[in-house]
Scaffold this active site. Structure first.
Site, PDB file in Angstrom:
ATOM      1  CE  LYS A  86     -34.737  48.749  73.317  1.00  9.29           C
ATOM      2  NZ  LYS A  86     -33.612  48.799  72.287  1.00  9.29           N
TER       3      LYS A  86
HETATM    4  C1  PLP Z   1     -32.560  49.454  72.322  1.00  8.30           C
HETATM    5  C2  PLP Z   1     -31.296  49.117  71.470  1.00  8.30           C
HETATM    6  C3  PLP Z   1     -30.150  49.535  71.816  1.00  8.30           C
HETATM    7  C4  PLP Z   1     -29.894  50.800  72.602  1.00  8.30           C
HETATM    8  O1  PLP Z   1     -30.132  50.465  74.056  1.00  8.30           O
HETATM    9  P1  PLP Z   1     -30.266  51.490  75.127  1.00  8.30           P
HETATM   10  O2  PLP Z   1     -30.620  50.764  76.327  1.00  8.30           O
HETATM   11  O3  PLP Z   1     -31.149  52.268  74.714  1.00  8.30           O
HETATM   12  O4  PLP Z   1     -28.824  52.213  75.212  1.00  8.30           O
HETATM   13  C5  PLP Z   1     -29.092  48.972  71.033  1.00  8.30           C
HETATM   14  N1  PLP Z   1     -29.116  48.007  70.474  1.00  8.30           N
HETATM   15  C6  PLP Z   1     -30.494  47.365  70.064  1.00  8.30           C
HETATM   16  C7  PLP Z   1     -30.499  46.380  69.035  1.00  8.30           C
HETATM   17  C8  PLP Z   1     -31.600  47.812  70.535  1.00  8.30           C
HETATM   18  O5  PLP Z   1     -32.687  47.566  70.486  1.00  8.30           O
END
Ligand code: PLP
Length: 497
Positions: free
Chosen positions: A113
C-alpha cells in the site's frame, strides 16, 4: 480525459476532481471514461527507465491535469531510495520457471500500500490546488491493518490535511497495531472500533454519505476525503508496478517483448488486482488474472458462480488485510465490463437491499475469460509458508502465501506454464508470529524477539521501520463503538480548530 461515476455515467469529473472527491456523491466509484494505451514501442522505452520514470510515464496517461515534469518530480519524491531502500523499488524474485515474486513491501510500512499511499498525499494536495479547494482536508480511513499505517505515514504533517484512521479492535496483527498507535505527526488521529473490518468500513462509508455532517464540517473549514482504495488516486500508482515488473522480466530476458504472462494477486478489496487489469487494458501483455482469497472466499464463489453473496460467516485469519466481505473495487470492474450504469446500479442496489446479487450470464462469461480464482484455508496458508521456505529458502508473509498456494493449484489444474507475476503484498516481518508458527519456530517472547528469530531464518535483517517500533511511544489508545466514529472525528476537529 474524463472520469464518470460507476452508478451514473453522466456524472463526470476531471482526474483532479476524482481524486479530491474520492467517492461519487451517488455512492459510485470514479472510473476513466477511456483507457489510455501503451504501444509496444512505448513499453520497450520504459524498460530502460528507473522506477520513478516508469511510474510517471504510466500515471500521466491517466492524469491529464498533471504535466509530465510535475508527475516525475512527485514520483521521484514518493519512490526515493530513502523510502524504498532496495534496488529497483519493486524487485522481482525468480522462484522457479513460472513463479516470479513481485516484492511490493520495501516501502516505509512494509506493505504494497506504500506504493499508492506515498503518492496519494502528493496527488491530493496538488489536486486541491488545481480544483481551487480552500478548506483543509480530513482523510478518513477504515483499515484492515495495512492501509492505516501506510496512509498515516503518507499524510503525517502534510500541510492542509488531517487524517483519522479507524481499525477493527482485535482485527489487526500486533505489529500492525503498534505501527499505527505510535504514529507521529500533528495532524493524525487513530482509534479502534468495536467490530470487524466491514463494520469499520461501513461506519466510514456512512459518514461519507452523511450530507448534513459534511455541511457542518465544511462550516468549520474541513472537507472530508478518502484514502481508501476506492480513491482513484490510490489505484493509478499501482498500475505502474505491473508494467515495471514486465519490464524487469524483459530486461532479464525471461520473456520476449509481447510474450504474455499471468498475474496472481492475494486479494481483499480488489484494488491491487484491478490495477493489473488496467495495465492489461493499456496493452500490457497479461493473459490471466488469478484472484487469490483466504477463507473469506466471497470472490472465489463469485467468480465461479456469478453470484456475490455477502451473507456469510466472517473469518478472522492470519492474512487480516484480506479479511473482507464487501470487495469495493469489484464495482469498477463490473461497470467497465457491463458498460451500463443501469445494470451496474441494479447489482449494487441488490447488494445493499438483499446482501447479494447475480450478474448476467454475459457478464460472468467476460469475467471468466480473464479471471481465475481460488482460496486457501488457514492450514494451507501455514503449509504454503513452510513449503516455500523449505524449497527455496524464501520466507513469504501470510498474504503472499495465500497467492502462492492458489497459484500452484491453478498451475496444476490448468497446465498453464506461462510465467506468472505473483504479488508479494507484505513483508513477513509484519506478521512474525504467524510466519514463525508456520515454520515450526515459534518460541514465545514479544514481537521484537520474534523479529530476531525470523531474521535468523530469513538470513536477512528485519526492516528498520519495524524493529524501531520498540522505542516508540504509544500515542493512541481510544476504542470507540461503531456508532461513535463521528464523535471521534468531531472531537479531534474541535481540538485542532
Ligand atoms: C490490502 C492488502 C491486500 C489486499 O489488497 P486489495 O487491493 O484490497 O485487494 C493484500 N495483502 C496485503 C498485505 C494488504 O495489505
Amino acid at each position: 480525459m474524463q472520469y464518470c461515476s460507476t452508478r451514473n455515467k453522466d456524472y463526470r469529473v476531471s482526474d483532479a476532481e476524482a481524486i479530491v472527491k474520492g467517492l461519487s456523491p451517488d455512492g459510485g466509484l470514479f472510473v476513466p471514461m477511456e483507457i489510455p494505451t501503451l504501444t509496444k514501442t512505448e513499453l520497450e522505452a520504459l524498460c530502460s527507465m528507473d522506477y520513478a520514470a516508469r511510474a510517471a510515464a504510466i500515471m500521466e496517461r491517466f492524469l491529464p491535469s498533471f504535466t509530465h515534469d510535475e508527475l516525475l518530480s512527485l514520483t521521484k519524491r514518493a519512490y526515493a531510495l530513502e523510502k524504498f531502500p532496495v534496488p529497483g523499488t519493486a524487485p522481482l524474485v525468480e522462484l522457479n520457471e513460472q513463479e516470479n515474486i513481485l516484492e511490493l513491501f520495501h516501502g516505509p510500512t512494509c506493505a504494497f500500500k506504500d506504493f499508492a499511499l506515498q503518492m496519494l498525499p502528493l496527488l491530493l494536495t496538488a489536486s486541491l490546488k488545481k480544483t481551487g479547494v480552500k478548506e483543509d482536508v480530513m482523510i478518513l480511513v477504515a483499515t484492515s491493518g495495512d492501509t492505516g499505517k501506510a496512509a498515516l505515514t503518507g499524510f503525517a504533517d502534510v500541510e492542509g490535511t488531517h487524517i483519522c484512521v479507524f481499525y477493527p479492535d482485535g482485527g489487526v496483527s500486533n505489529m500492525q497495531k503498534l505501527q499505527m498507535v505510535t504514529q507521529s505527526g500533528n495532524n493524525v488521529m487513530v482509534a479502534a472500533v468495536k467490530g470487524n473490518f466491514d463494520d469499520t468500513q461501513n461506519g466510514v462509508k456512512s459518514i461519507f454519505s452523511d450530507k448534513a455532517y459534511a455541511a457542518e464540517l465544511l462550516k468549520r473549514g474541513v472537507r472530508l476525503s478518502s484514502a481508501n482504495s476506492i480513491n482513484w488516486g490510490r489505484l493509478v500508482p499501482q498500475i505502474a508496478y505491473y508494467v515495471s515488473a514486465y519490464c524487469e522480466l524483459r530486461n532479464r530476458e525471461l520473456t520476449a517483448l509481447g510474450e504474455s504472462v499471468n498475474v496472481c494477486v492475494p486479494t481483499g478489496n480488489f484494488g491491487n488486482i484491478l490495477a493489473a487489469w488496467f495495465a492489461k487494458r493499456m496493452g500490457l501483455p497479461i493473459d490471466r488474472f488469478i484472484c487469490a482469497s483466504n477463507s473469506n472466499n466471497v470472490l472465489t464463489d463469485f467468480l465461479q458462480s456469478g453470484t456475490y453473496e455477502s451473507r456469510r460467516p466472517f473469518y478472522m485469519t492470519a492474512s487480516p488485510s484480506m479479511d473482507i466481505i464487501i470487495s469495493s473495487n469489484l464495482e469498477r470492474l463490473l461497470y467497465l465490463l457491463c458498460e451500463s450504469d443501469l445494470e451496474l446500479r441494479s447489482y449494487m442496489d441488490a447488494l445493499q437491499k438483499d446482501g447479494c446479487y447475480s450478474v448476467s450470464p454475459a457478464l460472468l462469461k467476460k469475467l471468466k475469460a480473464e479471471f481465475s480464482c481460488g482460496f486457501c484455508s488457514e492450514e494451507e496458508t501455514e503449509k504454503s509458508i513452510k513449503a516455500t521456505y523449505e524449497k527455496y529458502g524464501y520466507v513469504a508473509d501470510t498474504h503472499t502465501a495465500v497467492a502462492l498456494k492458489v497459484y500452484e493449484e491453478y498451475r496444476e489444474k490448468s497446465g498453464d506454464r506461462k510465467k506468472t507475476i505473483i504479488a508479494a503484498t507484505a513483508s513477513p516481518f509484519k506478521f512474525p508470529k504467524a510466519v514463525l508458527k508456520s515454520l515450526g519456530a515459534l518460541e514465545g517472547g514479544d514481537d521484537f524477539a520474534m523479529l530476531d528469530a525470523l531474521s535468523a531464518l530469513a538470513k536477512s535483517p528485519a526492516p528498520k521501520q519495524l524493529s524501531e517500533l520498540k522505542e516508540k511511544k504509544l500515542r493512541f489508545s481510544l476504542v470507540c463503538e461503531k456508532e461513535g466514529m463521528k464523535k471521534v472525528i468531531s472531537q479531534y476537529i474541535g481540538e485542532k480548530k
